[in-house]
Design an enzyme around this catalytic site. Structure first.
Site, PDB file in Angstrom:
ATOM      1  N   SER A  91       0.814  -1.220   0.000  1.00  0.00           N
ATOM      2  CA  SER A  91       0.000   0.000   0.000  1.00  0.00           C
ATOM      3  C   SER A  91       0.848   1.270   0.000  1.00  0.00           C
ATOM      4  O   SER A  91       0.331   2.356  -0.244  1.00  0.00           O
ATOM      5  CB  SER A  91      -0.960   0.009   1.194  1.00  0.00           C
ATOM      6  N   ARG A  92       2.139   1.122   0.253  1.00  0.00           N
ATOM      7  CA  ARG A  92       3.017   2.306   0.300  1.00  0.00           C
ATOM      8  C   ARG A  92       4.473   1.862   0.196  1.00  0.00           C
ATOM      9  O   ARG A  92       4.792   0.678   0.189  1.00  0.00           O
ATOM     10  CB  ARG A  92       2.804   3.087   1.603  1.00  0.00           C
ATOM     11  N   GLY A 151       7.083  -1.649  -1.128  1.00  0.00           N
ATOM     12  CA  GLY A 151       6.155  -2.582  -1.762  1.00  0.00           C
ATOM     13  C   GLY A 151       5.413  -1.956  -2.919  1.00  0.00           C
ATOM     14  O   GLY A 151       5.259  -2.571  -3.986  1.00  0.00           O
ATOM     15  N   TYR A 187      14.487  -7.153  16.881  1.00  0.00           N
ATOM     16  CA  TYR A 187      14.317  -6.784  15.478  1.00  0.00           C
ATOM     17  C   TYR A 187      15.257  -7.582  14.588  1.00  0.00           C
ATOM     18  O   TYR A 187      14.860  -8.092  13.534  1.00  0.00           O
ATOM     19  CB  TYR A 187      14.552  -5.287  15.283  1.00  0.00           C
TER      20      TYR A 187
END
Length: 276
Positions: A14-15, A18, A167
């Site tokens: 969506s942003r 990607g 992470y």
């Protein structure tokens, strides 16, 4: 070889990175499945699956916006089913969606730990598992199927773990999928690779990290162009690699990278993590 008529299932499209990969494929006339969560605009994090679909179609592709939580098996299976119903199959999976928290152990609540492992590791594994039968069919039909994980080269150095152990573990989990799945899927003729940037990439998500100077970054298009070279390569010959964007582009004759700079002429970029 190009991506005309190929169907790409892209998580987190969506942003940012990607969406950039999706739009690059759309220029060839590809079909893009936007598997992401955002359906309503957020001023801090612009872009929805619907705005992404409009941009992809404007670039020349076909788009299917499917609200998807890649942590949930039922959500992913439904998205894959919709993709196959709309486009007849899946040729390429891009595991792009990711969660980040650059925090030491005392400052990493287990809810955040679970989010990173749920999105990065479980989500990547789940989407790969769900798409696999269709990727195998694509291979049998000679459609050159690929899985591309947006994850770093594996480097077992304390330096990359000590400041944000959770992470690092979560991103390396994605890379371990690359390593294992490349070997597992090689007999099927499915290419599985990772791609990672040399420098920090200017995305809305990066802007939410305090102290990051976006002017010392490159744009998502550098990864889109690098991804395109991977996804148009021979899947049988190109698998099990951990590509770095600028090195891959150089191998294809692209050495002037200034067009990817947020501020043209920049030489002092913020290096990304995990690149030795």
């Amino acid at each position: 070889m190009n991506l005309n008529g190929k169907t790409l299932f892209i998580t987190g499209a969506s942003r940012g990175i990607g969406l950039a990969i999706a739009k690059r494929a759309a220029r060839d006339g590809a079909n893009i499945v936007i598997a992401a969560k955002t359906t309503e605009a957020n001023p801090k994090l612009p872009g929805t699956i619907y705005s992404a679909a409009r941009e992809i179609e404007a670039a020349g592709g076909q788009a299917l916006a499917v609200q998807t939580d890649i942590r949930e098996e039922s959500s992913v299976l439904a998205a894959v089913e919709q993709a196959v119903a709309a486009f007849g199959g899946i040729d390429i999976l891009v595991n792009n969606a990711s969660a980040i928290s650059l925090t030491p152990t005392p400052a990493t609540p287990m809810k955040r730990f679970d989010l990173m492992f749920g999105v990065n590791v479980r989500g990547t594994y789940l989407c790969t598992q769900a798409c696999l039968p269709h990727l195998i069919k694509a291979a049998q039909a000679g459609r050159n199927p690929h899985v591309l994980n947006m994850s770093p080269p594996l480097s077992m150095r304390e330096h990359w773990f000590k400041n944000h152990t959770a992470y690092t573990m979560a991103k390396y989990g994605m890379s371990e999928c690359t390593l294992g799945h490349a070997g597992e899927f090689r007999p099927h003729g499915i290419g599985v690779n990772s791609l990672w940037p040399r420098t920090a990439i200017a995305t809305a998500a990066l802007q939410m990290i305090p102290g990051v100077d976006g002017n010392k970054c490159r744009t998502p298009e550098i990864l889109a162009d690098a991804a395109y070279f991977i996804l148009t390569s021979d899947a049988k010959a190109t698998t099990g690699n951990f590509f770095i964007d600028d090195m891959l582009l150089a191998q294809h004759g692209v050495t002037d990278l200034d067009k990817y700079s947020v501020v043209p002429g920049t030489k002092d970029f913020i290096p990304d993590f995990f690149v030795d």
